[in-house]
Design an enzyme around this catalytic site. Structure first.
Site, short mmCIF file in Angstrom:
data_model
loop_
_atom_site.label_atom_id
_atom_site.label_comp_id
_atom_site.label_asym_id
_atom_site.label_seq_id
_atom_site.Cartn_x
_atom_site.Cartn_y
_atom_site.Cartn_z
CB VAL A 70 -0.93 0.02 1.24
CG1 VAL A 70 -1.70 1.34 1.32
CG2 VAL A 70 -1.91 -1.14 1.19
CB ALA A 115 4.84 2.58 0.88
CE LYS A 116 5.50 -1.40 7.90
NZ LYS A 116 6.39 -0.55 8.70
N GLY A 117 4.25 -2.90 3.19
CA GLY A 117 3.93 -4.15 2.49
C GLY A 117 3.84 -5.28 3.48
#
Ligand code: NAD
Length: 426
Positions: A70, A115-117
């Site tokens: 995201v 962001a992050k995953g």
């Protein structure tokens, strides 16, 4: 009956990190009189990617894992944020973590968005080869969305330097050139930065030093309870012990240990390396994992996972300072309880920003192809963390709000300013 057994269970919505993030964002946006358009932009992640990751397991079976990335905002620069591997990863959690990255980078004023995953998997039951295959396929699936100028991943829960090396290698193979700046938190011999491994814990120590100074309390002998003994918790504990703090309790997923005279953190790290657990460490007694949070101490440092301090237990916390090493360890409902009890909160989007700050240094060094010594890294980290601590505390005084609200307001204002300058919503 102990305090922990008296309290009720947290409310269901408190367990949702996106709800926690949105509650604080809404409150800060209202106080800032943020206009409707900017409110809509900043409350909606820019991009939510869901990928299927087909992988052959060691026994020959095929499994399909789910991965997320995201990107919440790219207003202030390329998106930046870690990748976590855990069985309970969800899109809502990744959205919350991505937004927190936006706010965090803005609080420490570094030129990144958020962001992050994450991948839904349990690394305890995966071999190194399986983890490598999952990582490489995930990277390939999101490859057009990442890159040094687009989105720069980093380690988070259950991912480390090795995982970052695989991401970098996969990206480089597809690009037909070595591109070290695509991820941070890499091994030092592969474009990583000195000081990155201990950066988040070091940042926590720096803001604790500032908080104690601000409150007129001594560092020497200040008692600290640390929840989580991974990258952030263990290295915060190690560096804080060296600086004179007394680490009286440490917990990990399997339980907690306590020694009111202070734990020998280096010996505990060595013990954990040898025995794969902190339990039964000879110079400590066992204590219930949840009750460790409620011990009498000067500093409580949650460094594990989200929503550990909720309406269920916040009223029983006895620490004077809560330094949020983890992302989102406190639910929005707990904020008011902590406020009423005059607990000095150093919010996650400032407390754990040391990691992304040294990640920023790593990205700069990779792009320069010129590497800095540890002294310079520590000096610049110290400068950024103390300046942001002072910005947040000053903002809290100016607006008569708590530190968390002050940090959100500072961050939202900075991101909104960038959006207005870029004219993205014209
Ligand atoms: P990690 O996987 O290295 O360590 C997590 C630790 O938490 C482990 O020791 C685990 O046993 C423990 N834990 C999990 N649930 C627990 C519970 N209920 N009670 C007690 N201990 C528990 O992860 P990490 O990289 O240290 O990250 C920890 C937190 O810090 C996460 O919220 C992460 O998003 C945040 N964070 C990490 C970094 C970084 O640089 N690694 C940077 C900023 C923020």
């Amino acid at each position: 009956m102990s305090a922990a057994t008296l309290v009720t269970t947290p409310r269901d919505y408190e367990k949702n990190a996106w709800v926690s993030q949105s509650a604080r964002f809404d409150q800060a946006a209202r106080r800032l009189n943020l206009d409707d358009g900017l409110y809509k932009i900043l409350s909606t992640p820019t991009r939510e990617i869901i990928v299927a990751i087909p992988v052959q397991l060691d026994d020959g079976r095929l499994e399909v894992f789910t991965g997320y990335r995201v990107q919440h905002s790219i207003a202030r620069g390329p998106a930046k944020g870690g990748i976590r591997y855990a069985p309970d990863v969800s899109l809502d959690e990744v959205k919350a973590l991505a937004s927190w990255m936006t706010w965090k980078c803005a609080v420490v004023n570094i030129p990144f968005g958020g962001a992050k995953g994450g991948i839904i998997c349990d690394p305890r039951y995966l071999s190194p080869l399986e983890l490598e295959r999952i990582t490489r396929r995930y990277t390939a699936e999101i490859i057009e969305y990442i890159g040094p100028e687009r989105d720069v991943p980093a380690p988070d829960v259950n991912t480390d330097e090795q995982v970052m090396a695989w991401v970098m290698d996969t990206y480089s193979m597809h690009m037909r050139q070595t591109t070290t700046a695509v991820v941070t938190g890499k091994p030092v011999n592969l474009g990583g930065s000195l000081g990155r491994r201990e950066a988040t814990g070091r940042g926590c120590m720096i803001v604790c030093n500032e908080a104690l100074k601000h409150l007129g309390m001594p560092i020497e002998g200040a008692r600290v309870v640390v929840q989580g003994f991974g990258n952030v918790g263990s290295l915060a504990a190690l560096q804080m012990a060296a600086a004179g703090y007394k680490i009286i309790a440490v917990s990990s997923i399997e339980g907690a240990i306590h020694n009111r005279h202070g734990l020998d953190i280096q010996a505990l790290i060595d013990y954990r390396r040898k025995h794969d657990t902190i339990l039964r460490f000879p110079e400590a007694e066992p204590v219930d994992r949840d009750e460790a949070l409620l011990l009498d101490c000067e500093v409580l440092l949650p460094a594990a996972t989200e929503n550990q301090i909720t309406s269920r237990n916040a009223a029983h916390i006895k620490a004077r300072v809560l330094c949020e090493g983890a992302n989102g360890p406190t639910s929005a409902d707990a904020d008011e309880i902590l406020d009423n009890n005059k607990i000095f909160v150093i919010p996650d989007i400032m407390a754990n920003a040391g990691g992304v700050t040294v990640s920023y240094f790593e990205w700069v060094q990779d792009r320069q192809g010129y590497f800095w010594n540890l002294e310079l890294i520590y000096e610049r980290l110290q400068e950024i963390m103390t300046n942001s601590f002072r910005d947040v505390v000053r903002n809290a005084e100016k607006h008569q709000v708590n530190n968390r609200m002050a940090a959100y307001m500072l961050a939202i204002d900075r991101v909104a300013f960038a959006i207005r300058l870029r004219g993205l919503y014209a």
